[in-house]
Design a protein around this motif. Structure first.
Motif, PDB file in Angstrom:
ATOM      1  N   GLN A 237      41.959   9.539  27.456  1.00 50.77           N
ATOM      2  CA  GLN A 237      41.450   9.265  26.688  1.00 50.77           C
ATOM      3  C   GLN A 237      40.680   7.132  26.465  1.00 50.77           C
ATOM      4  O   GLN A 237      41.138   6.678  26.294  1.00 50.77           O
ATOM      5  N   SER A 238      39.469   7.807  26.190  1.00 52.55           N
ATOM      6  CA  SER A 238      38.103   6.738  26.799  1.00 52.55           C
ATOM      7  C   SER A 238      37.306   6.863  25.293  1.00 52.55           C
ATOM      8  O   SER A 238      36.206   8.160  25.433  1.00 52.55           O
ATOM      9  N   PRO A 239      36.095   6.084  25.028  1.00 55.27           N
ATOM     10  CA  PRO A 239      34.979   6.301  24.006  1.00 55.27           C
ATOM     11  C   PRO A 239      34.308   6.780  25.483  1.00 55.27           C
ATOM     12  O   PRO A 239      32.809   7.247  24.699  1.00 55.27           O
ATOM     13  N   ALA A 240      34.195   6.012  26.586  1.00 57.85           N
ATOM     14  CA  ALA A 240      33.256   6.508  27.167  1.00 57.85           C
ATOM     15  C   ALA A 240      33.190   7.949  27.604  1.00 57.85           C
ATOM     16  O   ALA A 240      32.098   8.281  27.953  1.00 57.85           O
ATOM     17  N   HIS A 247      35.429  13.827  19.544  1.00 58.04           N
ATOM     18  CA  HIS A 247      36.872  13.772  18.813  1.00 58.04           C
ATOM     19  C   HIS A 247      37.078  12.318  18.073  1.00 58.04           C
ATOM     20  O   HIS A 247      37.761  12.289  17.046  1.00 58.04           O
ATOM     21  N   LEU A 248      36.857  11.041  17.997  1.00 53.77           N
ATOM     22  CA  LEU A 248      36.911  10.274  17.921  1.00 53.77           C
ATOM     23  C   LEU A 248      36.671  10.227  16.464  1.00 53.77           C
ATOM     24  O   LEU A 248      36.493   9.807  15.256  1.00 53.77           O
ATOM     25  N   ILE A 249      35.288  10.878  16.876  1.00 50.68           N
ATOM     26  CA  ILE A 249      34.212  10.102  15.915  1.00 50.68           C
ATOM     27  C   ILE A 249      34.493  11.244  14.934  1.00 50.68           C
ATOM     28  O   ILE A 249      34.234  11.040  13.373  1.00 50.68           O
ATOM     29  N   GLY A 277      49.693  -0.438  20.179  1.00 51.63           N
ATOM     30  CA  GLY A 277      49.659  -1.779  19.866  1.00 51.63           C
ATOM     31  C   GLY A 277      48.346  -1.943  18.983  1.00 51.63           C
ATOM     32  O   GLY A 277      47.792  -1.051  18.390  1.00 51.63           O
ATOM     33  N   ASP A 278      47.230  -2.704  19.548  1.00 58.00           N
ATOM     34  CA  ASP A 278      45.933  -3.768  18.736  1.00 58.00           C
ATOM     35  C   ASP A 278      46.526  -2.774  17.522  1.00 58.00           C
ATOM     36  O   ASP A 278      45.156  -2.497  17.104  1.00 58.00           O
ATOM     37  N   ILE A 279      47.298  -3.623  16.763  1.00 57.37           N
ATOM     38  CA  ILE A 279      46.982  -3.333  15.524  1.00 57.37           C
ATOM     39  C   ILE A 279      46.062  -3.697  14.673  1.00 57.37           C
ATOM     40  O   ILE A 279      45.861  -3.246  13.744  1.00 57.37           O
ATOM     41  N   MET A 280      45.124  -4.285  15.308  1.00 60.50           N
ATOM     42  CA  MET A 280      44.179  -4.774  14.774  1.00 60.50           C
ATOM     43  C   MET A 280      42.709  -3.996  14.502  1.00 60.50           C
ATOM     44  O   MET A 280      42.375  -3.555  13.140  1.00 60.50           O
ATOM     45  N   TYR A 281      42.995  -2.693  14.722  1.00 60.66           N
ATOM     46  CA  TYR A 281      41.879  -1.658  14.828  1.00 60.66           C
ATOM     47  C   TYR A 281      42.748  -0.430  13.709  1.00 60.66           C
ATOM     48  O   TYR A 281      42.813   0.527  13.848  1.00 60.66           O
ATOM     49  N   LYS A 282      44.594  -0.697  13.425  1.00 60.03           N
ATOM     50  CA  LYS A 282      45.023   0.252  12.746  1.00 60.03           C
ATOM     51  C   LYS A 282      46.184  -0.119  11.221  1.00 60.03           C
ATOM     52  O   LYS A 282      46.145   0.600   9.984  1.00 60.03           O
ATOM     53  N   VAL A 283      45.651  -1.367  10.976  1.00 53.99           N
ATOM     54  CA  VAL A 283      46.226  -1.595   9.771  1.00 53.99           C
ATOM     55  C   VAL A 283      45.295  -1.612   8.356  1.00 53.99           C
ATOM     56  O   VAL A 283      44.149  -1.337   8.922  1.00 53.99           O
ATOM     57  N   PRO A 284      45.838  -1.350   7.293  1.00 49.77           N
ATOM     58  CA  PRO A 284      45.443  -0.421   6.021  1.00 49.77           C
ATOM     59  C   PRO A 284      44.221  -2.071   6.028  1.00 49.77           C
ATOM     60  O   PRO A 284      44.006  -3.373   6.821  1.00 49.77           O
ATOM     61  N   TYR A 319      41.319   3.258  13.758  1.00 48.67           N
ATOM     62  CA  TYR A 319      40.294   3.669  14.491  1.00 48.67           C
ATOM     63  C   TYR A 319      41.243   3.582  16.002  1.00 48.67           C
ATOM     64  O   TYR A 319      40.433   4.570  16.855  1.00 48.67           O
ATOM     65  N   LEU A 320      42.359   3.306  16.369  1.00 49.99           N
ATOM     66  CA  LEU A 320      42.786   4.030  17.409  1.00 49.99           C
ATOM     67  C   LEU A 320      44.694   4.881  16.967  1.00 49.99           C
ATOM     68  O   LEU A 320      44.768   4.858  16.112  1.00 49.99           O
TER      69      LEU A 320
END
Length: 477
Positions: A237-240, A247-249, A277-284, A319-320
């Motif tokens: 699972q990689s944006p590259a 899929h992500l977009i 984790g990486d909650i800064m890409y997941k929070v409301p 976004y994650l």
């Protein structure tokens, strides 16, 4: 008298000629220029002895015994590049004869990967107990659910720290809420930092591989004609990765497409598409402005320098995700190894920015030479050979075999800061045997018995009848 003068004069002239010829020769034969290596690389390094190299390569190696039917032994090694190391791994048994093993590639710090190595085996085993085969739910789906539930609990535990109506909280409200909970910093650290996870579950001859992020699991087999082949069980699972990027977009409105992935990274920042984790890409959205800036400064500073880049493109989170890609494989005679590796390994085996399947085959070819006279630990063998494989001259863009292993390994192991030259590397090699032989190599590192997963341990957070999302809706009314 005349004759004597002539002889003396001739002798003197002859001597002068010889002297002139000698000194002339001395002046024209300048010292040979200093010979530089074939491919000059100016980056400084420390020249190690063979013994020092061996000690460094073997410092993280261990072996786990196995009772699993097809598993002969489990070899693991880890080499740090970050300080502290952000990679982790786990090896556990489940119901005695079933095996759970994983590698975890942390980022922004080690906290999330350290927690995942303890919790993911428990969550997977607990889910397998709850969703039994008799209920008809595919094992792939059960494992996927376990990944998602664990990440939901990591998030929920974070949200539970703060007042429900975050749209109206103040800086003091956030700081006071954190001060009331003695475990707040640990909870925040484990949610803010992130970790990819690549795990396998082996039940008899069934292998299930789950991958959230850009680590990899490869089955290595020896074909009947003697050839060695490597087969990747599940994609990254990689944006590259073009398919994953598409899929992500697709999960977001079309007008966000240009901002979501830049330079093969989400928002131009993070190079993985799945993680815990990486909650800064997941929070409301409210949490981005009203909570995250007021968490303890030493934690916020981990991502403060790029928080503004997240905020300006943050419209339709998350976004994650932690939902893994999962695959099933049936073991068969000829299967020799299952290799789990964080991306630090695969970076060494491929020059492509999007790591190609060539790395899978390279791993098979390198493992075909084990055991060897240098390394009895299979993971150490693969690490050594990977560090030497065509990557020696990456800094100058040259591919060719290594002629001086001691010199080149000295470079790979001592250049500073090492993170510029290689990543943390974690490798677990599961040695297979279709005859049910259980055996570990001698002098391959400390030997351990895998711990049985304790599914009676509580979840990280109590499941809520109403999710944080309903609380977010409530806060907007």
């Amino acid at each position: 008298m005349t004759t004597l003068v002539k002889i003396t004069t001739a002798t003197a002239l002859a001597g002068a000629g010889l002297s002139y010829a000698y000194y002339s020769q001395q002046k024209t034969e300048s010292p040979k220029p200093k010979e530089f290596p074939k491919h000059f690389d100016p980056h400084p390094f420390q020249h190690l002895s063979q013994q020092e190299i061996d000690a460094r390569l073997r410092s993280g190696q261990i072996i786990n015994k196995s009772n699993a039917k097809w598993v002969k032994a489990i070899y693991t090694n880890r080499m740090a590049s970050n300080d502290p190391v952000e990679d982790n791994y786990s090896v556990n048994t489940f119901q005695g004869s079933k095996l759970l093993a994983g590698v975890y590639d942390g980022h922004v710090g080690p906290f999330c990967s350290e927690m995942i190595k303890e919790q993911l085996p428990i969550y997977v085993a607990r889910q397998l107990e709850q969703d039994t085969p008799e209920q008809g739910k595919p094992t792939e789906n059960v494992i996927s659910t376990a990944f998602e539930v664990l990440d939901q609990d990591i998030q929920q535990r974070f949200y539970d720290l703060f007042p429900k109506n975050v749209a109206r909280v103040t800086e003091n409200d956030i700081r006071e809420a954190i001060a009331r909970n003695p475990n707040a910093k640990t909870i925040i650290n484990e949610a803010i930092t992130g970790s990819c996870a690549c795990a396998v579950y082996i039940d008899d001859d069934n292998v299930y591989a789950a991958n959230a992020g850009d680590s990899r699991v490869v089955v290595i087999r020896q074909e009947k004609d003697g050839r060695w082949t490597g087969r990747r069980m599940v994609e990254e699972q990689s944006p590259a990765h073009p398919a994953w990027r598409a899929h992500l977009i697709s999960q977001h409105p079309p007008n966000e497409a240009d901002a979501i992935v830049r330079r093969n990274r989400i928002f131009g920042l993070i190079a993985v598409g799945g993680c815990f984790g990486d909650i800064m890409y997941k929070v409301p959205k409210e949490y981005q402005m009203n909570v995250l800036p007021y968490i303890p400064a030493e934690i916020y500073n981990r991502f403060a320098r790029y928080h503004h880049q997240i905020i300006r493109n943050y419209w339709t989170p998350p976004y994650l995700q932690s939902k893994p890609l999962v695959a099933h494989y049936k073991l068969q005679p000829g299967d020799r190894f299952i290799v789990l590796g964080t991306d630090g390994l695969w970076d060494e085996l491929s020059w492509d920015s999007v790591r190609s399947k060539n790395g899978d085959q390279v791993a098979a070819e390198l493992m075909s030479t084990w055991p060897d006279k240098e390394d009895q630990n299979a993971a150490t063998h693969l690490m050594r050979q990977a560090l030497l494989y065509e990557a020696v001259y990456k800094n100058v863009g040259v591919k060719e075999p290594v002629s001086d292993p001691v010199l080149e390994l000295s470079k790979r192991l001592t250049r500073q800061p090492s993170r510029r030259y290689r990543d943390d590397i974690t490798i677990t090699v599961i040695e297979l045997d279709s005859h049910g032989v259980h055996e570990v190599k001698e002098n391959a590192g400390p030997v351990f018995e895998p711990k049985e997963v304790d599914t009676s341990k509580p979840r990280l957070a109590e499941p809520k009848k109403s999710s944080w999302y309903s609380g977010w809706i409530w806060s907007r009314l």
